[in-house]
Design an enzyme around this catalytic site. Structure first.
Site, short mmCIF file in Angstrom:
data_model
loop_
_atom_site.label_atom_id
_atom_site.label_comp_id
_atom_site.label_asym_id
_atom_site.label_seq_id
_atom_site.Cartn_x
_atom_site.Cartn_y
_atom_site.Cartn_z
N HIS A 131 0.87 -1.18 0.00
CA HIS A 131 0.00 0.00 0.00
C HIS A 131 0.91 1.24 0.00
O HIS A 131 1.99 1.20 0.58
CB HIS A 131 -0.84 -0.07 1.28
CG HIS A 131 -1.94 0.95 1.39
ND1 HIS A 131 -1.70 2.28 1.67
CD2 HIS A 131 -3.28 0.84 1.29
CE1 HIS A 131 -2.86 2.92 1.75
NE2 HIS A 131 -3.83 2.08 1.51
N ASP A 208 2.95 -4.40 7.84
CA ASP A 208 1.76 -3.58 7.68
C ASP A 208 0.57 -4.53 7.84
O ASP A 208 0.25 -5.32 6.96
CB ASP A 208 1.78 -2.94 6.29
CG ASP A 208 0.47 -2.22 5.97
OD1 ASP A 208 -0.47 -2.30 6.77
OD2 ASP A 208 0.41 -1.58 4.90
N GLN A 211 -4.67 -4.91 6.98
CA GLN A 211 -5.69 -5.86 6.54
C GLN A 211 -5.61 -7.16 7.36
O GLN A 211 -6.64 -7.69 7.77
CB GLN A 211 -5.52 -6.20 5.05
CG GLN A 211 -5.74 -5.02 4.12
CD GLN A 211 -7.15 -4.47 4.14
OE1 GLN A 211 -8.10 -5.13 4.53
NE2 GLN A 211 -7.30 -3.24 3.70
N LYS A 234 -10.57 0.13 10.07
CA LYS A 234 -10.86 -1.11 9.34
C LYS A 234 -11.19 -2.25 10.30
O LYS A 234 -11.62 -3.32 9.88
CB LYS A 234 -9.67 -1.47 8.46
CG LYS A 234 -9.42 -0.43 7.37
CD LYS A 234 -8.26 -0.76 6.46
CE LYS A 234 -8.02 0.43 5.53
NZ LYS A 234 -6.83 0.27 4.70
N CYS A 372 -4.48 2.59 -3.78
CA CYS A 372 -3.23 3.04 -3.16
C CYS A 372 -2.14 2.00 -3.33
O CYS A 372 -1.36 1.74 -2.40
CB CYS A 372 -3.43 3.34 -1.66
SG CYS A 372 -4.59 4.66 -1.37
C1 LIG Z 1 -5.82 0.98 4.78
C2 LIG Z 1 -4.43 0.51 4.68
C3 LIG Z 1 -3.37 1.31 5.10
C4 LIG Z 1 -3.56 2.73 5.58
O1 LIG Z 1 -4.18 2.82 6.81
P1 LIG Z 1 -4.91 4.19 7.23
O2 LIG Z 1 -5.10 4.06 8.68
O3 LIG Z 1 -6.20 4.23 6.48
O4 LIG Z 1 -4.02 5.30 6.91
C5 LIG Z 1 -2.10 0.80 5.00
N1 LIG Z 1 -1.88 -0.43 4.53
C6 LIG Z 1 -2.87 -1.24 4.12
C7 LIG Z 1 -2.55 -2.62 3.66
C8 LIG Z 1 -4.18 -0.80 4.18
O5 LIG Z 1 -5.17 -1.60 3.76
#
Ligand SMILES: *Cc1c(COP(=O)(O)O)cnc(C)c1O
Length: 414
Positions: A131, A208, A211, A234, A372
């Site tokens: 992302h 990260d 998800q 999320k 993104c």
């Molecule tokens: C949504 C997302 C982000 C960003 O997170 P935010 O809190 O919305 O800034 C980063 N990495 C992944 C894989 C995402 O799905």
């Protein structure tokens, strides 16, 4: 059955849906079919009530207060930190930093590590499936410090080849920053094996988990990663809040990111000394209400059962993939085993934005665009896709509504 052979409780989806006030509304007079969960999830009553209750009964600034409301707010705020630690199986609540979101959590690590550990020519390993939130902070380090970004290719389904990953490390590698689950292809990364490879080469690893944290249980102690980022909105929680887990020694090694109140030990006109983690990284008034809301969300997910949610979502994914494979005008991207309930697709002869606009008129909300993840779009040979993503409250009727909407899209656009 889960990995240890225990029976996974089934989710009572009908009663669970009733906990989400927004699901009672319609879209253009049709039942709302919300399939944009990978962008942000809806909020259960437990989260709304926790934030409302805090505002109505126990609100004040945290930590410095010597009065009833401040003490109550501080307890609720620090309880949320404990809940986040338990959710990730972090050894201690002190390993949890509250940030303003997933993007902010990764920026914190990139900035602080850039100050303490990155010199010109040092290498950072990323994958092509990241992302932008896990790309641009490292590009900033490339621009500011001369760091070298090295890109690991992924399979067409988004899977990582561990030998190829291992082969990317050199004595100059300082960090691997990798998505634990792609927000486009849904493929899970072999996190524990990757962490071991990074550590064997004297490098740190950040996941990260924006998800992965939503679609199954995460155990940062078992993975043995240095950093793990999640985002509240999320996880059925509010916006404006995220979590950065850091391994104790990794956090103590990091210099501050932002300066302000609460992150200091002592300040004089000549000098400043800093507080220990996690407070070192939480300058100023933190997102108090948002942390309380996130704590309620994580507790809600735990009470429903992370395995039960994941098992339900897996049946929706299987159902959707099966039905989509019958549509010869639809192409799906990403079919890795254990894939998250995130399905990127294109419709022959139609721009993803038009697909999304037509689906919207049938009451079905999906996302369309580059998600993104422009390097991944380039790798897949597309500029954009549509994306349907499921959450605990989605149903098999929702899958059918998506398929009906796609038939209609095809009729209208071909
Ligand atoms: C949504 C997302 C982000 C960003 O997170 P935010 O809190 O919305 O800034 C980063 N990495 C992944 C894989 C995402 O799905």
């Amino acid at each position: 059955m889960s990995a240890d052979g225990a029976q996974i409780p089934t989710l009572d989806v009908a009663s669970l849906r009733a906990e989400f006030p927004i699901l009672a509304r319609d879209a253009y007079g049709k039942p709302l079919v919300y399939l944009d969960n990978a962008a942000s999830a809806q909020k259960p009553r437990a989260v709304i009530d926790a934030m409302k209750n805090a505002m109505e009964h126990s609100y004040a600034n945290v930590h410095r207060g010597l009065h009833l409301l401040s003490n109550e707010a501080t307890t609720a705020f620090e309880d949320a930190r404990k809940t986040a630690a338990e959710f990730l199986n972090a050894p201690s609540a002190d390993d949890i930093i509250f940030t303003s979101g997933g993007t902010d959590a990764i920026n914190l690590v990139a900035y602080a590590l850039g100050v303490s550990e990155i010199s010109e020519g040092d290498e950072i390993i990323l994958t092509l499936a990241e992302h932008h939130s896990n790309i641009v902070p490292w590009h900033l380090l490339r621009e500011r410090k001369g760091a070298v970004l090295k890109w690991l290719d992924i399979s067409d389904d988004g899977e990582i080849d561990l030998d190829a990953f291992r082969a990317m490390f050199t004595p100059r590698t300082k960090l691997a920053a990798v998505s634990h689950m792609s927000n486009v292809l849904g493929a899970p990364a072999p996190a524990k094996e990757m962490a071991k490879i990074a550590h064997d080469h004297g490098a740190k690893i950040l996941f990260d988990g924006c998800q992965a944290g939503v679609h199954g249980s995460v155990d940062v102690a078992d993975i043995d990663c240095d950093f793990y980022a999640m985002t509240g909105h999320k996880l059925y929680g509010p916006t404006g809040i995220g979590v950065l887990y850091g391994r104790r020694d990794a956090l103590y090694d990091l210099p501050p990111f932002r300066g302000g109140g609460e992150m200091i030990d002592a300040v004089t006109t000549e000098a400043v000394t800093y507080n220990d983690p996690p407070h070192r990284f939480e300058a100023g008034t933190p997102p108090i209400l948002e942390a309380i809301g996130l704590g309620a969300a994580l507790q809600w997910m735990t009470d429903k059962g992370l395995d039960a949610i994941a098992a339900h979502e897996a049946t929706l994914t299987t159902h959707a993939l099966e039905e989509l494979s019958k549509l010869n005008f639809v192409r799906v991207y990403g079919r890795a085993p254990g894939k998250a309930p995130i399905i990127a697709f294109t419709v022959e002869g139609a721009h993803p934005h038009d697909v999304s606009a037509i689906l919207d008129r049938t009451g079905v909300a999906v996302r369309a665009g580059h998600h993104c993840a422009q390097p991944l779009m380039k790798r897949l040979g597309v500029t954009a896709t549509a994306r349907a993503s499921f959450a605990a409250y989605n149903t098999h009727e929702d899958v059918e509504a998506l398929i009906r909407g796609l038939h209609k899209t095809h009729e209208m656009l071909s």
